[in-house]
Each structure stands twice: as structure tokens, then as C-alpha cells.
Design a protein around this motif. Structure first.
Motif, short mmCIF file in Angstrom:
data_model
loop_
_atom_site.label_atom_id
_atom_site.label_comp_id
_atom_site.label_asym_id
_atom_site.label_seq_id
_atom_site.Cartn_x
_atom_site.Cartn_y
_atom_site.Cartn_z
N VAL A 124 -0.13 11.64 -2.15
CA VAL A 124 -0.37 12.07 -3.53
C VAL A 124 -0.07 10.85 -4.38
N VAL A 125 -1.07 10.37 -5.13
CA VAL A 125 -0.89 9.09 -5.81
C VAL A 125 -0.90 9.25 -7.32
N ARG A 126 0.03 8.53 -7.95
CA ARG A 126 0.14 8.53 -9.41
C ARG A 126 -0.36 7.21 -9.98
N SER A 127 -1.01 6.41 -9.17
CA SER A 127 -1.49 5.12 -9.64
C SER A 127 -2.94 5.04 -9.20
N SER A 128 -3.63 3.99 -9.60
CA SER A 128 -5.03 3.89 -9.20
C SER A 128 -5.13 3.17 -7.87
N ILE A 129 -5.09 3.96 -6.80
CA ILE A 129 -5.26 3.40 -5.46
C ILE A 129 -6.75 3.46 -5.13
N ASN A 130 -7.31 2.32 -4.77
CA ASN A 130 -8.74 2.28 -4.48
C ASN A 130 -9.00 2.50 -3.00
N ALA A 131 -10.24 2.24 -2.61
CA ALA A 131 -10.65 2.44 -1.23
C ALA A 131 -9.64 1.83 -0.28
N LEU A 132 -9.36 2.54 0.79
CA LEU A 132 -8.31 2.11 1.69
C LEU A 132 -8.85 1.22 2.79
N PRO A 133 -8.04 0.28 3.27
CA PRO A 133 -8.52 -0.62 4.31
C PRO A 133 -8.65 0.09 5.66
N GLY A 134 -9.65 -0.30 6.43
CA GLY A 134 -9.90 0.09 7.82
C GLY A 134 -9.39 1.45 8.25
N ALA A 135 -8.40 1.40 9.15
CA ALA A 135 -7.89 2.60 9.80
C ALA A 135 -7.33 3.60 8.80
N ALA A 136 -6.89 3.07 7.63
CA ALA A 136 -6.23 3.93 6.66
C ALA A 136 -7.21 4.81 5.89
N SER A 137 -8.51 4.56 6.08
CA SER A 137 -9.49 5.29 5.28
C SER A 137 -9.48 6.79 5.60
N SER A 138 -8.81 7.18 6.69
CA SER A 138 -8.75 8.60 7.03
C SER A 138 -7.63 9.32 6.30
N ILE A 139 -6.85 8.60 5.49
CA ILE A 139 -5.75 9.23 4.75
C ILE A 139 -6.31 10.07 3.60
N ALA A 140 -5.88 11.33 3.56
CA ALA A 140 -6.31 12.20 2.46
C ALA A 140 -5.57 11.79 1.19
N ILE A 141 -6.30 11.57 0.12
CA ILE A 141 -5.68 11.14 -1.13
C ILE A 141 -5.81 12.26 -2.17
N VAL A 142 -4.68 12.63 -2.75
CA VAL A 142 -4.69 13.61 -3.84
C VAL A 142 -4.25 12.89 -5.10
N ASP A 143 -5.05 13.03 -6.16
CA ASP A 143 -4.73 12.38 -7.41
C ASP A 143 -3.75 13.25 -8.21
#
Lengths: 523, 92
Positions: A124-143
Motif C-alpha cells: 500500500v503506497v503513499r508515494s508515487s511508486i512507478n512501474a516496478l523492476p523485473g521480478a517485482a512487477s507481480s507485486i500488487a500495488i494499492v494506492d
């Protein structure tokens, strides 16, 4: 359960009363519970289940309080992580705790480093996190900003003996050490603190300590216990004593709890002659000793406030208290006092025998004691012992590793550590772990970190032996330490010596090295 | 009386930035005039003391505690603005 504290039907809670403020945003209890319940619903939707560890990696503010209570409401275990710690340190905590879901306001490059070394499945992110690198792209992001549209989730019911949070300190090998507190111990602390400091619904507690520092449990849990409010002093404000004093005046803070360092900054640089801080009725300090002359200055600046010295390792929260009734004498240490409620203390000598007036190691038994160290049965077994003392009724004891003795009044006086641990601005630092880091600096052959009083502050000095011809600078050493340890562990000075003093058994003689360092600095 | 430490604002900004990068936030990479040094945690409380001491020494001024506030120290630009308000800088 701690989530019961936020039950709006409790008599102590007034829904329209302020719950938490950070000088910019203020939430009433109704709005606070709503925000907490919305984040809880997001966590549940991310399949967070009771017992799962959820990391809270946020700078202090209204949001950090919401996050802590949302994790608890979901039945999960709250793991606070220093938002200013180097990513390497944060990663080792996250990995050790097995955190898979993180609530964070990290900057992109910090977040990128975290997800490279920790297996997260959601954030759950409170900052502007952009596209995730490689393997991490499977992380679910909640704004975080999208939470407002969610429904408010009810608390997940769990047993009071379930773990509530894990606070990490650095262990002797540099390996992080997680202290597990149950809902029962946290609630006991809230109850005891509320009674001890006579908290009322119209109080306003200043939150100075970060979430990963156990002093913050006072504001996190004792405030909702009585339905009073908290003013969170944001990290950026905390760096400016004159801003802090302005915020305290504006918010009419009534109870303050911090390490001496922050209070000393406040009296020294807080422009107190231009502020009215008479709203403060009680100042609690702990984590390290307060230079008596400076404490006298504080008491002069805040004549209407009670002042108490609080002692207690994070493993037991608070366990003693000493109330100052008049400014302390300049030459005598300020006692840590006596056991507070539901707590027994004994001192034992090196042979383990009880020694009524010391000096001896403090053993503590209390309702606010940790359950265990996380995944470290060896450490738990070494630190928590079952023993019957004829003079005491309790039998489960935490070995503090702290030495004390009783003075003529029967108050305990802190003498130091059994091991090589010191506290810098209230944060525990293990000197042996820092020695290891220093030895890895290019050009360093042998090294020892020592703690010395410099301008009234206990500060770290790196003492090193270097390779012939090698040039090692303070900057090199600071970089190496800052990359792996909390900021408090960064030395402020470097001393290069021809040879470090060793004991007969070939160990570093830290006291002798300290003298070496002092001689080198003064010469 | 002419203050011999008065110097151009841009020169001061460059020196101040170099000091922060070298001594206050050594692991943090590039810093611009408008980089927020505080909200991001680049500079901690000891860092603030280091910076205010450095400014006092460099410009031979005494900074009143009431001026050591977030508003004056958030960025290099805001520190330059503060120094200018103290008459310690000239316009290039």
C-alpha cells in the motif's frame, strides 16, 4: 485486542473529539476509525490473515497512526520499520519478520532496493511508486489515496495472546532481533500508563518517537485507551526545535514523552522565551540519561510540569519511574526509581544470587513483558527465565542485561550494561556489530567502535588500525556504517592508531581503546 | 561598515550545496536548489545543526533560534533566501 480501543461505543471515546493531529491534518475519533477501517478492508482484500506480518514503513504523521491501527484491526502483526534506515537495514528486518505486505511512503529508489531483496506480494503506497523492476512487477500495488472509496471493515477477532507487533533492535552480531509483544501486554501497558500519568480524555499527548522506537506505544495505545488525542510531531518538524515549540504551543500539548536529546534541543534552541508551553503538565523522558544540569534548565523552563525519568527495555516496555520533585543536584546521577504497577524487580549478582541493594543485573517481571523474540528460541531461552525468589511472587523474569544498584532512599540507579551495548539518542547500538562493519572498510586491519561523552552527548568514535600506506577517512567509515546500520550508529569522529590495545586473551580492550582515542584526540 | 564576508548569492549556493553533499548527506546523490532536504529525510537533526553552524561561520552571522525553522532550511534555495534577508549575500 488492541482494536477494541477504537470501539466508538466505549464510554471513554467521544466520536467528535480529536484523535490524532500532525499540525496539518486532524482526525476526530469517528474519522480516525473510518480511515483505519478502510485500510483494514484493503489489507483483508490483499488476503492479509491473522498472524501475518505487515510492515509499516512510513514517516510519522496521521497516516502512520492510521496504518498501525489498521494492521492490528486486521488481526495481523504490525512490524514498524524506520523510514530513514538504509534500505539494507530495512530489508533485513522485513526478511527476518517474513513481511509480505508493506505499507510505505518510500521514495522510488528506496522502494526499488527493498523489492530487490525482499519477497513482497503487495504494497500500500503513499508515494508515487512507478512501474516496478523485473521480478517485482507481480507485486500488487494499492494506492493510499484510493482508500477513501472503500467500505469500513470490522475488526478481525483474535485471541488476546496473539502477537500484536514486533519491534526490532540490532542484535550483537548485527543480525536484527525482533521483540514480540502480544495484544495482552500492549493493552496492559496502555492501562498502566493511563493510570500512572493520570491521563484524561482532554489530554493531548505529543508523539515524538518513531514507530520503531518503543516509546511510541505510549501515544499509540494509551491515548485511545482514555480517548484523548495525540499530536504527532512530524519528522521534518522534529529537526527544528523552534518549530517543535511552536507546534506544542499551538496544539496545547499536555503530556510529552521523548528521549532527553529532543528535550535538550528544545531548551537549547527551541526559542522558549518566545513560546508559552504552560499547557504541558507532565514531561516523561527515558532511553538514556539526562545531564542533571540540563534537566535543571528544563525544569526552570517548564516550572508547572511534573518530570519523570522512565526506565524499561523494549522487551518489557516501561518498568520503573522516578519523579523529580525539585531540580537535580549537578553531580549525582538521576535514579531510574522504582518498579511501577504490576511489576517486580530483583537484582542478581554474577553468580545469580539475589542482591537486595546491588550492584546487580536487573531482572524484571511484569504484565507488559514481551512474549518472545521472533524466531529466536535460543535468545528467548537465554533472556526469559523461570525462577522463584523468596521475596517475590512473580516467577517469569526478563534478564535486562542492565546493571543497577539501590541508593540510600531505595531508588534504583542505572550503572551501565553487562555487555557492549550503548544507547545513542535512545537507540540501542551494539558496539561489537559495528566493529565488524569497521573492519570491512578498505584499508582497515583492526577496529573498535567506542562511545564517549562529547559536548554532553554520548557519541560514537571509530578507532582503527590501517594497512601501511592506506588512507582511511572519516567519510569512508561513516559511509560504511550508514549503509548497514541505523543513523544513530554513525560515528562522529575517527581516530587512527598504530595498534589497538588488546586484553590478555587477545580481545579488544574497549576501555583501553577509549583512553587511546581520547589521548589521540587531545594530542 | 562593509562586511568582508558578503559574497554573491550564486557562489554561496554552490558552496552550500557542496558542503551538504560532502558532509551532511554523503550517501544521497545529487541535490538541486529546490530539493526538499527534510521531508525526504536527506538531512536529520544533527544535519540541521551542522548546516546552521556552517552558515554562521561562512557568513559571520549569528542565526537566532527562532530563525532555525523548517521554512528557512527546507531547500538550498530557502537557505539562500534567508541568508539574503540577513544582508549576507549580494546579487552575483
Amino acid at each position: 485486542m488492541l482494536s477494541d480501543l477504537l470501539d466508538l461505543s466505549r464510554n471513554e471515546i467521544t466520536a467528535s473529539a480529536p484523535a490524532v493531529s500532525d499540525g496539518t491534518d486532524t482526525l476526530t475519533y469517528a474519522a480516525f476509525v473510518e480511515a483505519v477501517g478502510r485500510l483494514t478492508s484493503a489489507l483483508i482484500e490483499l488476503d492479509v490473515a491473522p498472524g501475518d506480518r505487515v510492515g509499516v514503513h512510513l514517516q510519522k504523521g496521521v497516516a502512520s497512526f492510521v496504518a498501525v491501527h489498521a494492521v492490528l484491526r486486521s488481526g495481523a502483526v504490525m512490524v514498524p520499520i524506520d523510514p530513514f534506515a538504509p534500505p539494507e537495514h530495512a530489508s533485513s528486518v522485513l526478511s527476518d519478520a517474513g513481511v509480505e505486505v508493506l505499507i510505505t511512503d518510500a521514495r522510488q529508489h528506496v522502494f526499488d532496493q527493498l523489492v530487490e531483496s525482499v519477497t513482497l506480494r503487495a504494497a500500500v503506497v503513499r508515494s508515487s511508486i512507478n512501474a516496478l523492476p523485473g521480478a517485482a512487477s507481480s507485486i500488487a500495488i494499492v494506492d493510499w489515496d484510493a482508500l477513501a472509496s472503500r467500505a469500513v471493515a470490522d475488526p478481525v477477532v483474535i485471541d488476546a495472546d496473539s502477537p500484536a507487533y514486533i519491534i526490532y533492535t540490532s542484535g550483537s552480531t548485527g543480525q536484527p532481533k525482533g521483540i514480540v509483544h502480544s495484544h495482552r501486554s500492549a493493552l496492559a501497558y496502555a492501562r498502566l500508563a493511563a493510570a500512572a500519568y493520570e491521563l484524561r480524555a482532554d489530554d493531548r499527548l505529543a508523539n515524538i518517537a518513531s514507530l520503531h522506537f518503543d516509546q511510541s506505544t505510549f501515544e499509540l495505545y494509551a491515548a485511545p485507551y482514555v480517548g484523548c488525542s495525540v499530536t504527532v510531531v512530524p519528522d521534518a518538524i522534529l529537526r527544528f526545535p523552534a518549530n517543535v515549540s511552536e507546534l506544542v504551543e499551538r496544539e496545547q500539548v499536555t503530556v510529552w514523552y521523548s528521549v532527553p536529546y529532543v528535550l535538550r534541543q528544545l531548551t537549547g534552541r527551541g526559542a522558549l522565551d518566545t513560546r508559552d508551553l504552560t499547557s504541558i503538565r507532565w514531561v516523561l523522558y527515558g532511553g538514556e540519561s539526562y545531564p542533571p544540569d540540563e534537566l535543571a534548565d528544563l525544569m526552570t523552563a517548564l516550572p508547572g510540569a511534573s518530570v519523570s525519568n522512565i526506565y524499561g527495555p523494549a522487551e518489557v516496555n516501561q518498568c520503573t519511574r522516578f519523579d523529580l520533585t525539585e531540580p537535580p543536584a549537578p553531580d549525582a546521577p538521576i535514579p531510574i526509581g522504582r518498579a511501577w504497577a504490576e511489576t517486580e524487580i530483583v537484582m542478581v549478582d554474577e553468580a545469580g544470587n539475589e542482591t537486595p541493594s546491588g550492584p546487580g543485573e536487573l531482572l524484571v517481571s511484569t504484565s507488559t513483558m514481551m512474549d518472545r523474540y521472533w524466531n529466536r528460541p535460543d535468545l528467548t531461552a537465554a533472556s526469559i527465565i523461570d525462577r522463584k525468589f523468596p521475596s517475590r511472587s512473580r516467577t517469569r523474569w526478563y534478564r535486562t542485561g542492565d546493571l543497577a544498584e539501590a541508593n540510600d532512599d531505595g531508588d534504583l540507579v542505572f550503572l551501565g550494561r553487562v555487555d557492549n551495548q550503548v544507547k545513542i539518542r535512545g537507540q540501542r547500538v551494539e558496539l561489537e556489530a559495528l566493529d565488524l562493519t569497521l573492519r570491512q572498510v578498505d584499508g582497515v586491519i583492526e577496529a573498535a567502535m567506542v562511545a564517549d561523552l562529547i559536548d554532553g552527548d554520548l557519541s560514537l568514535v571509530a578507532v582503527v588500525e590501517t594497512d601501511r600506506g592506506a588512507v582511511v577517512t572519516l567519510r569512508d567509515v561513516q559511509r560504511a556504517v550508514a549503509a548497514r546500520h541505523p543513523r544513530a550508529a554513525v560515528p562522529i569522529d575517527l581516530v587512527v592508531v598504530a595498534s589497538l590495545v588488546q586484553t590478555a586473551t587477545g580481545k579488544i580492550d574497549r576501555n583501553a581503546v577509549l583512553s587511546q582515542a581520547r589521548r589521540a584526540s587531545s594530542g | 561598515m562593509e562586511n568582508e564576508t558578503v559574497r554573491p548569492a550564486d557562489e554561496f549556493a554552490t558552496q552550500l550545496t557542496a558542503f551538504i553533499v560532502a558532509d551532511v548527506a554523503p550517501n544521497e546523490g545529487e541535490i538541486n536548489g529546490d530539493t526538499d532536504l527534510l521531508l525526504t529525510g536527506l538531512v536529520d537533526s544533527l544535519g540541521v545543526v551542522m548546516i546552521s553552524d556552517w552558515i554562521e561561520n561562512e557568513l559571520s552571522i549569528v542565526i537566532d533560534p527562532v530563525d532555525v525553522v523548517l521554512e528557512n532550511f527546507q531547500t538550498v534555495d530557502s537557505m539562500v533566501t534567508y541568508a539574503r534577508s540577513r544582508g549576507a549575500l549580494t546579487e552575483s
